[in-house]
Design an enzyme around this catalytic site. Structure first.
Site, PDB file in Angstrom:
ATOM      1  N   ASP A 168     -50.479  70.919 102.391  1.00 16.61           N
ATOM      2  CA  ASP A 168     -51.706  70.658 101.642  1.00 16.61           C
ATOM      3  C   ASP A 168     -52.142  71.936 100.934  1.00 16.61           C
ATOM      4  O   ASP A 168     -51.430  72.938 100.946  1.00 16.61           O
ATOM      5  CB  ASP A 168     -52.800  70.106 102.572  1.00 16.61           C
ATOM      6  CG  ASP A 168     -53.187  71.071 103.690  1.00 16.61           C
ATOM      7  OD1 ASP A 168     -52.898  72.291 103.594  1.00 16.61           O
ATOM      8  OD2 ASP A 168     -53.796  70.608 104.671  1.00 16.61           O
ATOM      9  N   ARG A 169     -53.319  71.929 100.359  1.00 18.81           N
ATOM     10  CA  ARG A 169     -53.794  73.089  99.597  1.00 18.81           C
ATOM     11  C   ARG A 169     -54.013  74.316 100.476  1.00 18.81           C
ATOM     12  O   ARG A 169     -54.083  75.431  99.988  1.00 18.81           O
ATOM     13  CB  ARG A 169     -55.082  72.732  98.865  1.00 18.81           C
ATOM     14  CG  ARG A 169     -54.815  71.767  97.721  1.00 18.81           C
ATOM     15  CD  ARG A 169     -56.051  71.420  96.966  1.00 18.81           C
ATOM     16  NE  ARG A 169     -56.673  72.625  96.431  1.00 18.81           N
ATOM     17  CZ  ARG A 169     -57.780  72.642  95.752  1.00 18.81           C
ATOM     18  NH1 ARG A 169     -58.413  71.529  95.501  1.00 18.81           N
ATOM     19  NH2 ARG A 169     -58.279  73.775  95.308  1.00 18.81           N
TER      20      ARG A 169
END
Length: 143
Positions: free
Chosen positions: A25-26
């Site tokens: 994810d980020r």
């Protein structure tokens, strides 16, 4: 063999994968479903190291269907971690096999888990695990 796979020793097969950017994810943390994919990497590499790659099994009319899966997450895998997948045979029956896993990155335990696979024929009906494969799995470490 899978990326970074080594020959089995003492009933444990070890394979390594590197966490790719697309798997995170980020915040750089691997999405939880990828742990199940990494378990499959370990399982297929173990079978291949025993001389039974999935392609050969399927050509001989055997498919394995995952009928149960458990995963206990301990710490997150992060982008660019090298994950070591330890795979062992936990239980072997006439038509099913349980594989157990430990996923680590360095000294960090990321997760533990297990999968139960049911042997099926090309007709998708349960069947016995072929003797040659059963023997190889028993010799590797099943009781």
């Amino acid at each position: 063999m899978a990326e970074g796979a080594r020959r089995p020793a003492a009933g444990i097969h070890r394979t390594r994968v590197r966490v790719r950017y697309a798997e995170t994810d980020r915040q750089g943390i691997a999405y939880h479903a990828h742990y199940l994919v990494w378990m499959e990497v370990g399982r297929t590499a173990l079978l291949e190291s025993l001389g039974f790659p999935y392609r050969r099994l399927e050509e001989e009319g055997l498919v394995f269907s995952v009928v149960e899966i458990h995963c206990r997450y301990a710490e997150p895998a992060r982008y660019d971690d090298e994950v070591e997948i330890e795979t062992l045979v936990g239980e072997l029956r006439s038509r099913s096999v349980v594989f157990r896993y430990e996923l680590t990155a360095g000294k960090r335990c990321l997760a533990t888990g297990e999968t139960r696979l049911l042997a099926m024929g090309a007709d998708r009906r349960p069947r016995r695990i072929p003797e040659a494969l059963r023997g190889a799995l028993q010799r590797f470490g099943a009781g």
